[in-house]
Design an enzyme around this catalytic site. Sequence first.
Site, PDB file in Angstrom:
ATOM      1  N   TYR A 124      -1.238  11.183  14.701  1.00  0.00           N
ATOM      2  CA  TYR A 124      -0.301  10.386  13.898  1.00  0.00           C
ATOM      3  C   TYR A 124       0.528   9.480  14.802  1.00  0.00           C
ATOM      4  O   TYR A 124       0.665   8.277  14.537  1.00  0.00           O
ATOM      5  CB  TYR A 124       0.601  11.327  13.106  1.00  0.00           C
ATOM      6  N   ILE A 166       8.725   5.941  -0.117  1.00  0.00           N
ATOM      7  CA  ILE A 166       9.099   4.653   0.472  1.00  0.00           C
ATOM      8  C   ILE A 166       8.422   3.516  -0.282  1.00  0.00           C
ATOM      9  O   ILE A 166       9.033   2.477  -0.563  1.00  0.00           O
ATOM     10  CB  ILE A 166       8.741   4.613   1.968  1.00  0.00           C
ATOM     11  N   GLY A 167       7.163   3.705  -0.649  1.00  0.00           N
ATOM     12  CA  GLY A 167       6.441   2.676  -1.383  1.00  0.00           C
ATOM     13  C   GLY A 167       7.092   2.350  -2.709  1.00  0.00           C
ATOM     14  O   GLY A 167       7.244   1.172  -3.070  1.00  0.00           O
ATOM     15  N   THR A 189       0.845  -1.190   0.000  1.00  0.00           N
ATOM     16  CA  THR A 189       0.000   0.000   0.000  1.00  0.00           C
ATOM     17  C   THR A 189       0.885   1.247   0.000  1.00  0.00           C
ATOM     18  O   THR A 189       2.046   1.196   0.396  1.00  0.00           O
ATOM     19  CB  THR A 189      -0.944   0.024   1.214  1.00  0.00           C
ATOM     20  N   GLY A 190       0.320   2.353  -0.459  1.00  0.00           N
ATOM     21  CA  GLY A 190       1.127   3.572  -0.570  1.00  0.00           C
ATOM     22  C   GLY A 190       2.248   3.398  -1.567  1.00  0.00           C
ATOM     23  O   GLY A 190       3.344   3.951  -1.401  1.00  0.00           O
ATOM     24  N   ALA A 191       1.967   2.655  -2.642  1.00  0.00           N
ATOM     25  CA  ALA A 191       3.027   2.254  -3.578  1.00  0.00           C
ATOM     26  C   ALA A 191       3.596   3.395  -4.395  1.00  0.00           C
ATOM     27  O   ALA A 191       4.695   3.272  -4.942  1.00  0.00           O
ATOM     28  CB  ALA A 191       2.495   1.171  -4.522  1.00  0.00           C
ATOM     29  N   SER A 239       6.491   4.380  12.550  1.00  0.00           N
ATOM     30  CA  SER A 239       7.281   5.611  12.559  1.00  0.00           C
ATOM     31  C   SER A 239       8.034   5.709  13.875  1.00  0.00           C
ATOM     32  O   SER A 239       7.618   5.140  14.895  1.00  0.00           O
ATOM     33  CB  SER A 239       6.361   6.824  12.405  1.00  0.00           C
TER      34      SER A 239
END
Length: 240
Positions: A148, A13-14, A7-9, A135
Amino acid sequence: MKTALITGATGAIGTAAVEKFIENGYFVIGGFNRNEKKAKALETRFKDRFFGVKADLKDENEVRALYGFAEKNFGHVDALILNAGVGLYKLFTETETAEWDEIFNVNVRAGYLLAKLCLPEMIKRERGRIVFVSSVWGKVGASMETAYSASKAALIGLTKALAKEVSPSGVTVNCVCPGVIKSEMNARFSEKEIQELALDTPARKIGEPKDVAELVYYLSSEKADFITGQDFSVDGGFGL
């Protein structure tokens, strides 16, 4: 056939993770929400190896559709990388309930849903890897980023508890906690602030997306077969 669902590709970072997994022979299903242009570029670059699937992770039906694509086209997911995340820079006393819920829906709830969908087949096959991207703030907390920080701390707790449940079935669950990385989420900082953050990091530099991707891939590989329930910092010592 090895498959990874990331996910978040289309984020920094993805994308680094997509590159690393494909480099090592994986087919990658990449979840994204807004950056369709980047997803198309990855599909062109990695023809027949990368498959972008648009999914708003706040919507359970779209989360299920993302997994459904992987199941329909590949039958199973070997490595589930829960990398997507959203942030909020705001005083706790000014944070609205809707904002809090959005942070948790994307950062935690979507991960819960995807892991729950992938696990039956992983357990049946007695093999699988789940990696949550948390994180450094999930460990030490950050002023003005309470929602967050809380959501990322939840991922660490989820990692440890879920690992105890599923590791006897051959599925490992781990968590990676990046520090300050060159990414879209940190683009709000000025050059001066980035320099100050680098000075606050014992390694005296800001991390690269590939620094995180390397560890994510390692934890998804056979070499990490005896590693589970751990939260690893990739922060140059920032959280010490």
